[in-house]
Design an enzyme around this catalytic site. Structure first.
Site, PDB file in Angstrom:
ATOM      1  N   ASP A  63       1.070  -1.224   0.077  1.00 47.96           N
ATOM      2  CA  ASP A  63       0.119   0.155   0.005  1.00 47.96           C
ATOM      3  C   ASP A  63       1.103   1.085  -0.093  1.00 47.96           C
ATOM      4  O   ASP A  63       1.697   1.457   0.982  1.00 47.96           O
ATOM      5  CB  ASP A  63      -0.852   0.054   1.327  1.00 47.96           C
ATOM      6  N   SER A 146       0.370  14.223 -14.510  1.00 47.23           N
ATOM      7  CA  SER A 146      -0.910  14.130 -15.179  1.00 47.23           C
ATOM      8  C   SER A 146      -0.953  15.528 -15.814  1.00 47.23           C
ATOM      9  O   SER A 146      -0.232  16.453 -15.386  1.00 47.23           O
ATOM     10  CB  SER A 146      -2.315  14.164 -14.332  1.00 47.23           C
ATOM     11  N   TYR A 161      -6.421  16.327  -6.280  1.00 42.11           N
ATOM     12  CA  TYR A 161      -5.942  15.614  -7.287  1.00 42.11           C
ATOM     13  C   TYR A 161      -4.892  16.506  -8.069  1.00 42.11           C
ATOM     14  O   TYR A 161      -3.640  16.122  -8.119  1.00 42.11           O
ATOM     15  CB  TYR A 161      -6.746  14.753  -8.208  1.00 42.11           C
ATOM     16  N   LYS A 165      -0.692  16.380  -8.497  1.00 38.27           N
ATOM     17  CA  LYS A 165      -0.003  16.153  -9.613  1.00 38.27           C
ATOM     18  C   LYS A 165       1.102  17.425 -10.022  1.00 38.27           C
ATOM     19  O   LYS A 165       1.973  17.244 -10.565  1.00 38.27           O
ATOM     20  CB  LYS A 165      -0.844  15.901 -10.970  1.00 38.27           C
TER      21      LYS A 165
HETATM   22  N1  LIG Z   1      -6.015   7.126 -16.673  1.00 38.98           N
HETATM   23  C1  LIG Z   1      -5.892   8.708 -16.880  1.00 38.98           C
HETATM   24  O1  LIG Z   1      -6.741   9.351 -17.434  1.00 38.98           O
HETATM   25  C2  LIG Z   1      -4.772   9.199 -16.134  1.00 38.98           C
HETATM   26  C3  LIG Z   1      -4.433  10.702 -16.827  1.00 38.98           C
HETATM   27  C4  LIG Z   1      -3.250  11.213 -16.102  1.00 38.98           C
HETATM   28  C5  LIG Z   1      -2.331  10.453 -15.238  1.00 38.98           C
HETATM   29  N2  LIG Z   1      -3.065   9.384 -14.697  1.00 38.98           N
HETATM   30  C6  LIG Z   1      -1.933   8.869 -13.548  1.00 38.98           C
HETATM   31  O2  LIG Z   1      -1.656   7.573 -13.996  1.00 38.98           O
HETATM   32  C7  LIG Z   1      -1.520   6.694 -12.994  1.00 38.98           C
HETATM   33  C8  LIG Z   1      -2.063   5.151 -13.065  1.00 38.98           C
HETATM   34  O3  LIG Z   1      -3.801   5.408 -13.256  1.00 38.98           O
HETATM   35  P1  LIG Z   1      -4.618   4.189 -14.102  1.00 38.98           P
HETATM   36  O4  LIG Z   1      -5.455   5.372 -14.939  1.00 38.98           O
HETATM   37  O5  LIG Z   1      -3.836   3.401 -14.551  1.00 38.98           O
HETATM   38  O6  LIG Z   1      -5.608   4.105 -12.935  1.00 38.98           O
HETATM   39  P2  LIG Z   1      -5.873   2.509 -12.342  1.00 38.98           P
HETATM   40  O7  LIG Z   1      -6.507   1.860 -13.499  1.00 38.98           O
HETATM   41  O8  LIG Z   1      -7.354   3.028 -11.349  1.00 38.98           O
HETATM   42  O9  LIG Z   1      -5.074   1.944 -11.422  1.00 38.98           O
HETATM   43  C9  LIG Z   1      -4.471   2.419 -10.549  1.00 38.98           C
HETATM   44  C10 LIG Z   1      -3.350   1.689 -10.004  1.00 38.98           C
HETATM   45  O10 LIG Z   1      -2.802   2.372  -8.772  1.00 38.98           O
HETATM   46  C11 LIG Z   1      -2.937   1.381  -7.772  1.00 38.98           C
HETATM   47  N3  LIG Z   1      -3.058   1.890  -6.457  1.00 38.98           N
HETATM   48  C12 LIG Z   1      -4.061   2.831  -5.907  1.00 38.98           C
HETATM   49  N4  LIG Z   1      -3.836   3.206  -4.643  1.00 38.98           N
HETATM   50  C13 LIG Z   1      -2.798   2.232  -4.337  1.00 38.98           C
HETATM   51  C14 LIG Z   1      -2.344   2.243  -3.168  1.00 38.98           C
HETATM   52  N5  LIG Z   1      -2.631   2.902  -1.971  1.00 38.98           N
HETATM   53  N6  LIG Z   1      -1.265   1.385  -2.700  1.00 38.98           N
HETATM   54  C15 LIG Z   1      -0.878   0.550  -3.903  1.00 38.98           C
HETATM   55  N7  LIG Z   1      -1.349   0.900  -5.117  1.00 38.98           N
HETATM   56  C16 LIG Z   1      -2.434   1.781  -5.378  1.00 38.98           C
HETATM   57  C17 LIG Z   1      -4.077   0.596  -8.065  1.00 38.98           C
HETATM   58  O11 LIG Z   1      -3.733  -0.971  -7.493  1.00 38.98           O
HETATM   59  P3  LIG Z   1      -4.580  -1.448  -6.095  1.00 38.98           P
HETATM   60  O12 LIG Z   1      -5.878  -0.835  -6.234  1.00 38.98           O
HETATM   61  O13 LIG Z   1      -4.540  -3.140  -6.620  1.00 38.98           O
HETATM   62  O14 LIG Z   1      -3.720  -1.341  -5.029  1.00 38.98           O
HETATM   63  C18 LIG Z   1      -3.811   0.256  -9.473  1.00 38.98           C
HETATM   64  O15 LIG Z   1      -2.857  -0.719  -9.814  1.00 38.98           O
HETATM   65  C19 LIG Z   1      -2.113   7.335 -11.661  1.00 38.98           C
HETATM   66  O16 LIG Z   1      -0.968   8.080 -11.065  1.00 38.98           O
HETATM   67  C20 LIG Z   1      -3.005   8.527 -12.353  1.00 38.98           C
HETATM   68  O17 LIG Z   1      -2.785   9.589 -11.707  1.00 38.98           O
HETATM   69  C21 LIG Z   1      -4.230   8.794 -15.174  1.00 38.98           C
END
Ligand SMILES: NC(=O)c1ccc[n+]([C@@H]2O[C@H](COP(=O)([O-])OP(=O)(O)OC[C@H]3O[C@@H](n4cnc5c(N)ncnc54)[C@H](OP(=O)(O)O)[C@@H]3O)[C@@H](O)[C@H]2O)c1
Length: 256
Positions: A63, A146, A161, A165
């Site tokens: 975590d 982001s 959020y 970022k």
């Molecule tokens: N999707 C977008 O549009 C977007 C845009 C810009 C930036 N981002 C960034 O990209 C990154 C990945 O996001 P995503 O879109 O792939 O989201 P996602 O599909 O929701 O995946 C998030 C990942 O983070 C893990 N996570 C969350 N809280 C955690 C914790 N406390 N400890 C350990 N792991 C944790 C989750 O794993 P568990 O729940 O299994 O722990 C999951 O593997 C993030 O930093 C996000 O801010 C995303």
């Protein structure tokens, strides 16, 4: 990519979305990956799916918002893997809610968003740097920020959020400056700022028929997770002495 073959990467948030895609691309290139998240079942499934790739997947539960969990995970990494060359700080949460809301729930969202997106990233970087120094080899820290870390005026309330970022970009530069002061020319740090990527992060709001129609029609363009993992590969492909400090990756036509 050959230069990274046989080396070790840590990827946080590997159980879904962008992190899952990064693990897939790294092992295809012969990199061994410590895949980290809270949902071990998903990590184990990922390991099983990628069993025949060049690199191997080592699932470790953590975590990232919890200091003790990070310390325990790094003890396990040190025992099972030892040396680390690449860290991708990808784990993150984004919960739509308001800042000026005095409920207990709102306060919990603020604390967990800061602890996951910012504090977790800083603590992971500190711990991984220690293991990178043991290698006397080249290393790289890639922080996933982001577009919300460049522009906080979004269409929907994302609480702290965007603040976390912006902080990710600031701390990436602070780390780079500190490495300069340490005359550490072997370890690079950089940041990738994705635009909209279709993952689980938006929760049910991305799964409504209206939203699906907007995405399909191109009114609300979204990247695929593999677009960001390809950007990670691009960062890794650059020569060791080149530091692309920051990259913004948007889907064509994104409004933000
Ligand atoms: N999707 C977008 O549009 C977007 C845009 C810009 C930036 N981002 C960034 O990209 C990154 C990945 O996001 P995503 O879109 O792939 O989201 P996602 O599909 O929701 O995946 C998030 C990942 O983070 C893990 N996570 C969350 N809280 C955690 C914790 N406390 N400890 C350990 N792991 C944790 C989750 O794993 P568990 O729940 O299994 O722990 C999951 O593997 C993030 O930093 C996000 O801010 C995303």
């Amino acid at each position: 990519m050959e230069k990274w073959e046989g080396k070790t990467a840590i990827v946080t948030g590997a159980s879904a979305g962008i992190g899952d895609a990064i693990v897939r691309d790294l092992v295809k290139h012969g990199i061994n990956v410590v895949a980290m998240a809270r949902r071990m079942v998903r990590l184990q499934k990922l390991r099983d799916q990628l069993r025949n790739e060049k690199g191997k997947v080592i699932p470790i539960k953590c975590d990232v918002s919890d200091k003790q969990s990070i310390e325990e995970a790094f003890e396990e990494i040190e025992q099972r893997v030892g040396k680390v060359h690449i860290l991708v700080n990808n784990a993150g949460i984004c919960i739509s809610s308001d800042i000026f809301n005095n409920s207990k729930k709102s306060d919990e969202i603020i604390v967990s968003t800061i602890n996951t997106n910012f504090l977790g990233l800083v603590r992971f970087s500190k711990n991984a740097y220690k293991l990178m120094k043991k290698t006397d080899d080249y290393g790289i820290i890639i922080n996933i920020g982001s577009v919300a870390g460049h522009n906080a005026s979004l269409d929907f309330p994302l609480n702290v959020y965007p603040g976390t970022k912006f902080a990710v970009r600031a701390v990436t530069e602070s780390m780079r400056q500190e490495l300069n002061k340490l005359k550490d020319t072997k370890i690079r740090v950089c940041e990738i700022s994705p635009g909209g990527v279709l993952t689980e992060i938006g929760g049910d709001s991305m799964n409504t028929p209206e939203m699906k129609a907007m995405i399909e029609s191109g009114m609300f363009p979204m990247l695929k997770s593999s677009d960001i993992s390809q950007t990670v590969l691009f960062m890794l492909m650059t020569p060791y002495e080149v530091n692309i400090t920051e990259m913004i990756v948007k889907p064509v036509g994104e409004r933000i």
